[in-house]
Design a protein around this motif. Structure first.
Motif, mmCIF file in Angstrom:
data_model
loop_
_atom_site.group_PDB
_atom_site.id
_atom_site.type_symbol
_atom_site.label_atom_id
_atom_site.label_comp_id
_atom_site.label_asym_id
_atom_site.label_seq_id
_atom_site.Cartn_x
_atom_site.Cartn_y
_atom_site.Cartn_z
ATOM 1 N N UNK A 1 116.270 86.081 19.138
ATOM 2 C CA UNK A 1 116.579 84.748 19.166
ATOM 3 C C UNK A 1 115.364 83.803 19.522
ATOM 4 N N UNK A 2 114.482 84.023 20.553
ATOM 5 C CA UNK A 2 113.448 83.515 21.018
ATOM 6 C C UNK A 2 112.445 83.497 20.242
ATOM 7 N N UNK A 3 112.186 84.724 19.337
ATOM 8 C CA UNK A 3 111.061 84.963 18.467
ATOM 9 C C UNK A 3 111.312 83.963 17.290
ATOM 10 N N UNK A 4 112.468 84.087 16.819
ATOM 11 C CA UNK A 4 113.020 83.339 15.578
ATOM 12 C C UNK A 4 112.803 81.838 15.982
ATOM 13 N N UNK A 5 113.025 81.339 17.107
ATOM 14 C CA UNK A 5 112.819 79.802 17.406
ATOM 15 C C UNK A 5 111.507 79.487 17.555
ATOM 16 N N UNK A 6 110.484 80.366 17.930
ATOM 17 C CA UNK A 6 109.144 80.508 18.286
ATOM 18 C C UNK A 6 108.508 80.150 16.807
ATOM 19 N N UNK A 7 108.891 81.013 15.900
ATOM 20 C CA UNK A 7 108.424 80.959 14.487
ATOM 21 C C UNK A 7 108.722 79.505 13.855
ATOM 22 N N UNK A 8 109.967 79.291 14.070
ATOM 23 C CA UNK A 8 110.168 77.904 13.693
ATOM 24 C C UNK A 8 109.563 76.915 14.207
ATOM 25 N N UNK A 9 109.485 76.906 15.353
ATOM 26 C CA UNK A 9 108.428 75.834 15.839
ATOM 27 C C UNK A 9 107.052 75.961 15.332
ATOM 28 N N UNK A 10 106.082 77.100 15.178
ATOM 29 C CA UNK A 10 105.009 77.230 14.785
ATOM 30 C C UNK A 10 105.067 76.580 13.295
ATOM 31 N N UNK A 120 98.097 77.039 26.276
ATOM 32 C CA UNK A 120 98.855 77.076 25.178
ATOM 33 C C UNK A 120 100.240 77.042 25.365
ATOM 34 N N UNK A 121 100.862 77.726 26.571
ATOM 35 C CA UNK A 121 102.024 77.774 26.762
ATOM 36 C C UNK A 121 102.697 76.178 27.171
ATOM 37 N N UNK A 122 101.826 75.466 27.698
ATOM 38 C CA UNK A 122 101.917 74.073 28.099
ATOM 39 C C UNK A 122 102.138 73.495 26.810
ATOM 40 N N UNK A 123 101.323 73.324 25.660
ATOM 41 C CA UNK A 123 101.378 72.774 24.533
ATOM 42 C C UNK A 123 102.622 73.154 23.721
ATOM 43 N N UNK A 124 103.080 74.501 23.869
ATOM 44 C CA UNK A 124 104.393 74.843 23.170
ATOM 45 C C UNK A 124 105.459 74.388 23.830
ATOM 46 N N UNK A 125 105.388 74.243 25.093
ATOM 47 C CA UNK A 125 106.709 73.916 25.895
ATOM 48 C C UNK A 125 106.694 72.133 25.749
ATOM 49 N N UNK A 126 105.779 71.555 25.573
ATOM 50 C CA UNK A 126 105.624 69.988 25.250
ATOM 51 C C UNK A 126 106.219 69.922 23.892
ATOM 52 N N UNK A 127 105.792 70.670 22.782
ATOM 53 C CA UNK A 127 106.322 70.410 21.438
ATOM 54 C C UNK A 127 107.846 70.836 21.290
ATOM 55 N N UNK A 128 108.214 71.895 22.116
ATOM 56 C CA UNK A 128 109.619 72.267 22.188
ATOM 57 C C UNK A 128 110.368 71.230 22.593
ATOM 58 N N UNK A 129 110.153 70.497 23.901
ATOM 59 C CA UNK A 129 110.728 69.489 24.371
ATOM 60 C C UNK A 129 110.987 68.123 23.632
ATOM 61 N N UNK A 130 109.728 67.843 22.960
ATOM 62 C CA UNK A 130 109.844 67.045 21.746
ATOM 63 C C UNK A 130 110.898 67.094 20.941
ATOM 64 N N UNK A 131 110.808 68.224 20.221
ATOM 65 C CA UNK A 131 111.947 68.612 19.162
ATOM 66 C C UNK A 131 113.145 68.501 19.720
ATOM 67 N N UNK A 132 113.535 68.982 20.956
ATOM 68 C CA UNK A 132 114.974 69.121 21.506
ATOM 69 C C UNK A 132 115.281 67.653 21.568
ATOM 70 N N UNK A 133 114.550 66.587 21.735
ATOM 71 C CA UNK A 133 114.784 65.060 22.054
ATOM 72 C C UNK A 133 114.959 64.476 20.803
ATOM 73 N N UNK A 134 114.929 64.972 19.497
ATOM 74 C CA UNK A 134 115.003 64.448 18.246
ATOM 75 C C UNK A 134 116.580 64.452 18.059
ATOM 76 N N UNK A 135 117.183 65.438 18.422
ATOM 77 C CA UNK A 135 118.718 65.575 18.223
ATOM 78 C C UNK A 135 119.459 64.480 18.550
#
Length: 135
Positions: A1-10, A120-135
């Motif tokens: 599940x984490x890998x699929x979410x990661x792929x969609x984020x990318x 890179x982990x910080x950049x990915x986390x920042x984007x994941x948080x940004x995307x989770x705020x959109x909902x």
């Protein structure tokens, strides 16, 4: 599940080829079962050659993967990022755009793997948080 979410984020960033700077075909990348277009930013063979060899789980962590075309990956091969940088566009704006579509920090070219992973982990986390705020 984490890998699929990661792929969609990318994928949502519409990644550009590292060397060519052209669009990567997300249709090909996201086809079911296609893992051929996910490659190490710090190549596995390069990391294994280093004195303090990294373990597989350190090399294969999600923060070291991105969507790269097979053509670009073949040009990069087992080179350190500072070496394959010469294959990438020389225009800083284009380079910044390519790196941004991969959530890849500029410090990738210092060849400091641990620093790169943290950035890179910080950049990915920042984007994941940004995307989770959109909902």
């Amino acid at each position: 599940m984490a890998t699929n979410t990661f792929i969609l984020l990318l994928a949502q960033a519409k990644p550009l080829n590292f060397i060519q700077g052209t669009n990567i075909s997300l249709q090909d990348v996201l086809s079911q079962g296609n893992r051929k277009e996910f490659h190490h930013i710090f190549p596995k063979a390069h990391l294994q050659r280093l004195e303090n060899q990294y373990k597989d789980e350190q090399i294969n962590c999600l923060a070291n993967f991105s969507v790269l075309s097979r053509t670009d990956n073949n040009k990069i091969k087992d080179q350190s990022p500072s070496k394959y940088r010469s294959e990438m566009p020389t225009d800083d704006q284009i380079l910044d755009q390519i790196l941004a579509t991969h959530f890849c920090p500029i410090n990738v070219f210092t060849d400091d793997y641990e620093s790169f992973l943290t950035s890179r982990a910080e950049l990915l986390l920042k984007k994941a948080k940004e995307l989770s705020q959109v909902i």
